[in-house]
Design a protein around this motif. Structure first.
Motif, PDB file in Angstrom:
ATOM      1  N   ALA A   1      47.855  43.311  30.851  1.00 35.56           N
ATOM      2  CA  ALA A   1      47.713  42.003  31.502  1.00 35.56           C
ATOM      3  C   ALA A   1      46.654  42.059  32.603  1.00 35.56           C
ATOM      4  O   ALA A   1      45.855  41.128  32.752  1.00 35.56           O
ATOM      5  N   ASP A   2      46.611  43.162  33.336  1.00 44.48           N
ATOM      6  CA  ASP A   2      45.618  43.320  34.403  1.00 44.48           C
ATOM      7  C   ASP A   2      44.194  43.344  33.856  1.00 44.48           C
ATOM      8  O   ASP A   2      43.281  42.777  34.467  1.00 44.48           O
ATOM      9  N   ILE A   3      44.006  43.986  32.720  1.00 46.27           N
ATOM     10  CA  ILE A   3      42.667  44.044  32.111  1.00 46.27           C
ATOM     11  C   ILE A   3      42.170  42.636  31.831  1.00 46.27           C
ATOM     12  O   ILE A   3      41.044  42.272  32.185  1.00 46.27           O
ATOM     13  N   TYR A   4      43.011  41.838  31.195  1.00 49.62           N
ATOM     14  CA  TYR A   4      42.590  40.485  30.853  1.00 49.62           C
ATOM     15  C   TYR A   4      42.407  39.613  32.087  1.00 49.62           C
ATOM     16  O   TYR A   4      41.481  38.803  32.149  1.00 49.62           O
ATOM     17  N   SER A   5      43.251  39.786  33.085  1.00 53.19           N
ATOM     18  CA  SER A   5      43.088  39.029  34.330  1.00 53.19           C
ATOM     19  C   SER A   5      41.769  39.381  35.005  1.00 53.19           C
ATOM     20  O   SER A   5      41.056  38.496  35.496  1.00 53.19           O
ATOM     21  N   ASP A   6      41.444  40.672  35.027  1.00 58.00           N
ATOM     22  CA  ASP A   6      40.190  41.110  35.653  1.00 58.00           C
ATOM     23  C   ASP A   6      38.977  40.571  34.896  1.00 58.00           C
ATOM     24  O   ASP A   6      38.001  40.127  35.509  1.00 58.00           O
TER      25      ASP A   6
END
Length: 109
Positions: free
Chosen positions: A88-93
């Protein structure tokens, strides 16, 4: 992602199913991490192209957030939850990078 300790095989093997799903989605994310930043930083990038990239990334981010919620609701081990959070963090970034590029291109109009 990919490593799963023996205790994570509780819950009838569902942790392994979740990790398989996370590994598959992680491969896509890894490719996007490679492809998206150079595309966004291209001098030829238009605002409309940046918007399209953002919209695609936002869909991935929402799907990753939903997957994380499902995994948490399924009471999975911390390792599985951590892998889902990382995805989820990858996509948010990536989505945040697209928003920044959209703003930069809007100022140049």
């Amino acid at each position: 992602m990919g490593f799963l300790p023996p205790h994570a095989l509780s819950n009838g093997g569902r942790a392994m199913d979740w990790m398989k799903e996370l590994d598959e989605r992680g491969r896509i994310a890894k490719q996007l991490v490679t492809d998206v930043p150079p595309a966004l930083n291209s001098p030829a990038m238009t605002h409309d192209q940046a918007v399209a990239i953002y919209q695609g990334l936002e869909k991935h981010a929402q799907a990753a957030d939903a997957l994380l919620q499902d995994i948490e609701d399924d009471d999975q081990p911390d390792e599985v939850i951590a892998a889902a959070e990382a995805l989820a963090d990858i996509y948010s970034d990536l989505a945040a990078a697209a928003v920044e590029r959209m703003a930069e291109l809007r100022r140049k109009r």
